[in-house]
Design a protein around this motif. Structure first.
Motif, mmCIF file in Angstrom:
data_model
loop_
_atom_site.group_PDB
_atom_site.id
_atom_site.type_symbol
_atom_site.label_atom_id
_atom_site.label_comp_id
_atom_site.label_asym_id
_atom_site.label_seq_id
_atom_site.Cartn_x
_atom_site.Cartn_y
_atom_site.Cartn_z
ATOM 1 N N THR A 188 5.616 -2.732 10.967
ATOM 2 C CA THR A 188 5.104 -3.714 10.019
ATOM 3 C C THR A 188 5.798 -3.683 8.669
ATOM 4 O O THR A 188 6.174 -4.733 8.143
ATOM 5 C CB THR A 188 3.601 -3.420 9.764
ATOM 6 O OG1 THR A 188 3.023 -3.050 11.000
ATOM 7 C CG2 THR A 188 2.893 -4.602 9.190
ATOM 8 N N SER A 189 5.953 -2.480 8.091
ATOM 9 C CA SER A 189 6.523 -2.411 6.741
ATOM 10 C C SER A 189 7.923 -3.005 6.735
ATOM 11 O O SER A 189 8.278 -3.758 5.823
ATOM 12 C CB SER A 189 6.583 -0.968 6.247
ATOM 13 O OG SER A 189 5.300 -0.453 6.205
ATOM 14 N N ALA A 190 8.721 -2.691 7.752
ATOM 15 C CA ALA A 190 10.098 -3.223 7.805
ATOM 16 C C ALA A 190 10.060 -4.746 7.888
ATOM 17 O O ALA A 190 10.864 -5.439 7.264
ATOM 18 C CB ALA A 190 10.832 -2.637 9.002
ATOM 19 N N ARG A 191 9.123 -5.267 8.650
ATOM 20 C CA ARG A 191 9.035 -6.727 8.794
ATOM 21 C C ARG A 191 8.628 -7.378 7.474
ATOM 22 O O ARG A 191 9.107 -8.462 7.124
ATOM 23 C CB ARG A 191 8.051 -7.091 9.904
ATOM 24 C CG ARG A 191 8.532 -6.689 11.290
ATOM 25 C CD ARG A 191 7.664 -7.275 12.403
ATOM 26 N NE ARG A 191 8.486 -7.757 13.495
ATOM 27 C CZ ARG A 191 8.776 -7.065 14.612
ATOM 28 N NH1 ARG A 191 8.265 -5.857 14.792
ATOM 29 N NH2 ARG A 191 9.554 -7.580 15.528
ATOM 30 N N GLU A 211 -1.604 -0.156 -0.036
ATOM 31 C CA GLU A 211 -0.259 0.265 0.353
ATOM 32 C C GLU A 211 0.590 -0.983 0.632
ATOM 33 O O GLU A 211 1.789 -0.992 0.381
ATOM 34 C CB GLU A 211 -0.343 1.152 1.610
ATOM 35 C CG GLU A 211 -1.088 2.478 1.403
ATOM 36 C CD GLU A 211 -2.620 2.365 1.304
ATOM 37 O OE1 GLU A 211 -3.185 1.242 1.385
ATOM 38 O OE2 GLU A 211 -3.270 3.418 1.125
ATOM 39 N N THR A 212 -0.025 -2.042 1.130
ATOM 40 C CA THR A 212 0.702 -3.299 1.384
ATOM 41 C C THR A 212 1.035 -3.961 0.040
ATOM 42 O O THR A 212 2.161 -4.417 -0.180
ATOM 43 C CB THR A 212 -0.158 -4.259 2.235
ATOM 44 O OG1 THR A 212 -0.568 -3.561 3.406
ATOM 45 C CG2 THR A 212 0.628 -5.500 2.628
ATOM 46 N N ALA A 213 0.049 -3.967 -0.869
ATOM 47 C CA ALA A 213 0.277 -4.574 -2.185
ATOM 48 C C ALA A 213 1.450 -3.896 -2.881
ATOM 49 O O ALA A 213 2.217 -4.537 -3.593
ATOM 50 C CB ALA A 213 -0.995 -4.454 -3.023
ATOM 51 N N LYS A 214 1.587 -2.589 -2.629
ATOM 52 C CA LYS A 214 2.641 -1.835 -3.331
ATOM 53 C C LYS A 214 4.043 -2.194 -2.864
ATOM 54 O O LYS A 214 4.996 -1.959 -3.588
ATOM 55 C CB LYS A 214 2.383 -0.331 -3.207
ATOM 56 C CG LYS A 214 1.226 0.062 -4.113
ATOM 57 C CD LYS A 214 0.856 1.503 -4.037
ATOM 58 C CE LYS A 214 -0.366 1.722 -4.929
ATOM 59 N NZ LYS A 214 -1.008 2.997 -4.728
ATOM 60 N N ILE A 215 4.196 -2.732 -1.669
ATOM 61 C CA ILE A 215 5.544 -3.159 -1.263
ATOM 62 C C ILE A 215 5.689 -4.683 -1.349
ATOM 63 O O ILE A 215 6.720 -5.237 -0.994
ATOM 64 C CB ILE A 215 5.935 -2.666 0.153
ATOM 65 C CG1 ILE A 215 5.055 -3.292 1.232
ATOM 66 C CG2 ILE A 215 5.916 -1.153 0.246
ATOM 67 C CD1 ILE A 215 5.679 -3.173 2.623
ATOM 68 N N ALA A 216 4.637 -5.364 -1.813
ATOM 69 C CA ALA A 216 4.671 -6.835 -1.879
ATOM 70 C C ALA A 216 5.400 -7.308 -3.135
ATOM 71 O O ALA A 216 5.686 -6.521 -4.040
ATOM 72 C CB ALA A 216 3.245 -7.373 -1.874
#
Ligand SMILES: Nc1nc2c(c(=O)[nH]1)N[C@H]1C(S)=C(S)[C@@H](COP(=O)(O)OP(=O)(O)OC[C@H]3O[C@@H](n4cnc5c(=O)[nH]c(N)nc54)[C@H](O)[C@@H]3O)O[C@H]1N2
Ligand SMILES: Nc1nc2c(c(=O)[nH]1)N[C@H]1C(S)=C(S)[C@@H](COP(=O)(O)OP(=O)(O)OC[C@H]3O[C@@H](n4cnc5c(=O)[nH]c(N)nc54)[C@H](O)[C@@H]3O)O[C@H]1N2
Ligand code: SF4
Ligand SMILES: [Mo]
Length: 741
Positions: A188-191, A211-216
């Motif tokens: 998921t993160s790579a995508r 954790e998702t917000a942090k890579i958004a």
């Protein structure tokens, strides 16, 4: 020296279906690694994959059926167990009627072939007290998408085409930790990162900086429970600025003017204070979303299990449709599963609430009633009161709302049987526990999750280590019980299964368009195997990539799928709305009255405003609900079941890091150590779920050493999304205070 082998399968825990390579020595699992040659997961795994080995090895996992006696648990044979379970259930049903036996299907069933036999059991015990963890999870999604596109679930549920999107709006989901839900997408993160790398945007709307917000690219805090107003506001901005685009949905929609009228009262200036997102930001997001090229909005748990879950879920798809993103590559598309019992565009259109639950009159969905009704159905006397429960892989006393009330209810049941391999907080109330082997000991095909995947894939999960000879798989247990319950005692399981298969084959042949195919031919050509393998073979061969029983010789069969141990990539999602739509009108229903009738309640709520402290949940990388809490490597490290509190609130409430806080709701109170963080919206606190392993008579020794606090002692089943009946699990009003000792 024992023989070394390599086995391939997918990890059985979450919905991501990551491919694993498992090294086996004799009957020991030596290692579990990510399978780099799996075309879907590309080698990615998370720490939970190792749990496949630890679950297999776990000495606390039950291997034989056990019966509760006055002096403790006693091991019994399978034959004794089948007899007692059948006798008890039939006795209770004879005395109190069909509704008196309830069934609750939990999350792990979705990863087990037993799910193919759950409706066989349901038909053997026809009743109206059927519960499902789907109803504490994604019930609004089932209702909203089925009303808009026609069903059957999950065939008419659009999935965000994440690999081709340029703008991904994530509302109330944390896929970096959860790895996606109702959207099967390993790695998921790579995508997500790839969207940003190709010049696109990922925007997260969540009360926690996850954790998702942090890579958004961008994150905005939202006040829990206010997403429907935020999303309808985006739709309002589209109409206001004449930005509505229909794309592939043009000429295929009903109710556009109605939606325009219904969203008139959702101007950014009216919504902004309520949801906590500035009006300018809302306007900008709407403009960017419609102007981005392909865009997709994705809403999950945070939008489903909240006060306005059905409205918020509906609004997610409205946004996708009204920006021209439905059925568009990079937008929201319909997966065409290689093997599925839910055939798109076929069968009767979905109907919601064909009947109501006995006590509080909540609507059924596909024959299931909301889990929020379980306690009242057991506790309320009268005709149809539930006296017995069949638990299929659920720790319901930790996973469903208001566990204290539910526990009171379970204590008074006449009979409980649990298909489960742990003696835990829930199964300790069982009279009989029927343990089936761990996932490593059984083959599998992810027929449920591949139907919601972001690419078309097929993969057979091999048995890694053989199950003990006298240990039936869960599907065999359900088959046997069903046969006994319908009185087919003279037949063998195989004969009974042949009859079930003939019915499935007839149903499927009628709904698929292979030339001159007869049920007889199917039965004949599938006669080599039985059980789930035969069903999967049937579904694959009749499916969109299948061989049609020889009519398309290079198409899929179970044999060809098994011959590709890393899995088969069958390509990206394709536009196919016309063949999928299954509403009575043949059009996308933009404004189903069953949904829009709840708008008045939302507007009343907006007028009241929102203040006071509220509680939300939190998923964690090393847990999968409560199932993985006895696996030592996943329980290592500092205490995880903490109450996260924002710095502002901690100061104001006198809470200190690591010290205990008491959280109280309308229905309960728990204590947990405080974790002060900058990642939470002020006014919001967060506890993870699945914890509360504090009962001395549980048999999970590792979990008991890390009990944690049970969030569902605070959630209240009597507070639910009124349109769908789903218990509210986020945005729970609470008070928080330091524990003074
Ligand atoms: N590691 C791990 N992975 C899992 C699981 C697990 O237990 N652990 N469980 C699996 C299961 S069963 C499921 S269903 C999926 C769920 O998958 P997700 O839905 O992605 O998981 P959650 O972490 O529950 O995400 C919900 C998010 O909504 C936010 N939220 C809470 N209230 C609101 C609100 O009112 N509005 C908005 N916008 N956001 C809100 C929360 O802060 C959280 O970040 O995960 C699956 N994967
Ligand atoms: N407050 C709050 N509550 C939540 C959630 C939340 O976000 N917040 N999330 C909800 C969601 S999305 C879900 S899906 C539910 C999940 O809740 P449940 O469906 O109850 O899942 P688990 O807690 O994992 O319990 C699974 C049970 O199945 C057994 N089991 C696991 N695997 C197997 C197997 O292979 N074979 C057998 N025989 N038994 C097995 C385990 O021993 C355990 O008793 O929780 C829900 N509860
Ligand atoms: S993300 Fe983790 S738990 Fe989910 S399937 Fe992959 S390895 Fe298993
Ligand atoms: Mo779930």
């Amino acid at each position: 020296m024992s023989q070394c082998r390599t086995a391939y399968r997918v990890c059985p825990f979450c919905e991501a279906t990551c491919g694993v390579v498992v090294e086996v020595k004799g009957t020991s699992i030596a290692s579990v690694r990510g399978d780099k040659q799996d075309p879907f997961s590309r080698g990615y795994i998370c720490p939970k994959a190792h749990g496949l080995k630890e679950l297999y090895e776990d000495q606390d996992r039950l291997r034989k059926p056990i019966r509760r006696t006055a002096t403790g648990w006693q091991e019994i044979t399978w034959e004794e167990a089948y007899r007692e379970v059948t006798d008890q259930l039939l006795k209770i049903r004879r005395k109190y009627g069909n509704r008196s036996v309830g069934i609750y299907t939990g999350n792990p069933m979705a990863h087990d072939f037993a799910l193919l036999y759950a409706d066989v059991l349901g038909r053997a015990l026809p009743g109206r007290t059927v519960f499902n963890s789907a109803a504490v999870d994604h019930l609004p999604k089932v209702i909203a998408t089925s009303l808009m596109f026609g069903g059957p679930w999950p065939a008419t549920r659009p999935v965000a085409d994440i690999d081709r999107t340029q703008y991904f709006l994530i509302v109330g989901a944390n896929p970096v930790v959860s790895h996606g839900s109702l959207m099967t997408m390993p790695d998921t993160s790579a995508r997500l990162k790839a969207i940003i790398e190709r010049g696109g945007k990922v925007v997260v709307i969540d009360p926690r900086r996850t954790e998702t917000a942090k890579i958004a690219s961008e994150h905005h805090f939202i006040r829990p429970g206010t997403d429907a107003s935020f999303l309808l506001c985006l739709v309002h901005v589209l109409f206001e600025n004449r930005l509505v685009k229909l794309g592939a949905a043009a000429n295929l929609i009903n109710g556009l003017e109605e939606v325009e009228a219904l969203t008139r009262n959702f101007a950014p200036e009216l919504v902004s204070d309520f949801c906590g997102i500035p009006a300018g930001v809302i306007r900008r997001i709407a403009r960017e979303f419609v102007g981005a090229g392909p865009a997709a909005c994705y809403g999950r748990m945070g939008t489903c299990v909240q006060e306005f879950g059905l409205l918020a879920t509906w609004a997610v798809d409205l946004l996708n449709i009204l920006t021209g993103n439905l059925d568009r590559p990079g937008g929201a598309m319909f997966t065409n599963a290689a093997a599925s019992r839910a055939i798109q565009g076929k069968g009767k259109p979905f109907e919601f609430g064909r009947w109501k639950s006995r006590v509080s009159g909540k609507p059924e969905t596909g024959g299931m009633i909301p889990s929020s009704t379980m306690a009242e159905e057991i506790l309320t006397p009268g005709e149809g009161q539930v006296r017995a429960m069949i638990l299929l892989m659920t720790n319901a006393l930790r996973s469903a709302a208001n566990s204290n009330e539910l526990e009171r209810a379970f204590k008074q049941l006449d009979f409980v049987v649990a298909l489960d391999f742990y003696l835990n907080e829930t199964t300790r109330y069982a009279h009989i526990i029927l343990p089936t082997p761990s996932p490593a000991e059984q083959p599998h095909y992810e027929f449920g999750f591949y139907g919601m995947a972001i690419r078309h894939v097929a993969k057979w999960s091999q048995t890694i280590v053989p199950a003990p000879e006298d240990a039936p798989s869960a599907w065999q247990v359900l088959l046997r019980l069903s046969r006994e319950l319908v009185g087919e005692t003279d037949k063998s399981d195989r004969e009974f299964d042949d009859e079930i298969f003939a019915q499935t084959a007839a149903f499927m042949v009628k709904r698929t368009a292979w030339e001159n195919l007869t049920v007889e031919e199917v039965i004949e050509k599938c006669s080599q195997s039985w059980g789930p393998e035969r069903t999967i073979d049937l579904l694959l061969r009749l499916g969109p990539f299948g061989d049609g029983f020889g009519r398309r010789p290079d198409g899929l069969t179970l044999e060809t799928v098994k011959a590709a141990p890393h899995g088969i990539d069958l390509g990206p999602l394709e536009p196919r709305m016309r063949e999928v739509l299954n509403t009575r009108s043949g059009l996308v229903e933009l404004a189903p009255p069953e949904i829009t009738k709840d708008l008045g309640r939302l507007q009343e709520r907006m007028a009241q405003g929102s203040d006071g402290m509220v509680l939300i949940g939190r998923r964690q990388l090393r847990n999968h609900n409560s199932t993985t809490h006895n696996l030592p490597s996943l329980m290592k490290g500092p205490e995880r079941c903490t109450l996260q509190v924002s710095r502002v609130d901690a100061e104001h409430l006198g809470l200190k890091d690591h010290e205990k806080a008491r959280v109280k709701s309308q229905v309960g109170s728990v204590e947990a150590p405080v974790e002060v963080t900058d990642d939470l919206m002020p006014g919001v606190v967060s506890l993870p779920h699945g914890w509360g392993h504090d009962t001395p008579d549980s048999g999970m020794s590792v979990a008991k050493r890390h009990p944690g606090a049970n969030i569902n002692a605070l959630t209240n089943n009597h507070v639910y999304d009124e349109a769908s009946g789903t218990s509210v699990l986020v945005g729970i009003p609470v008070t928080v205070e330091p524990v003074v000792r």
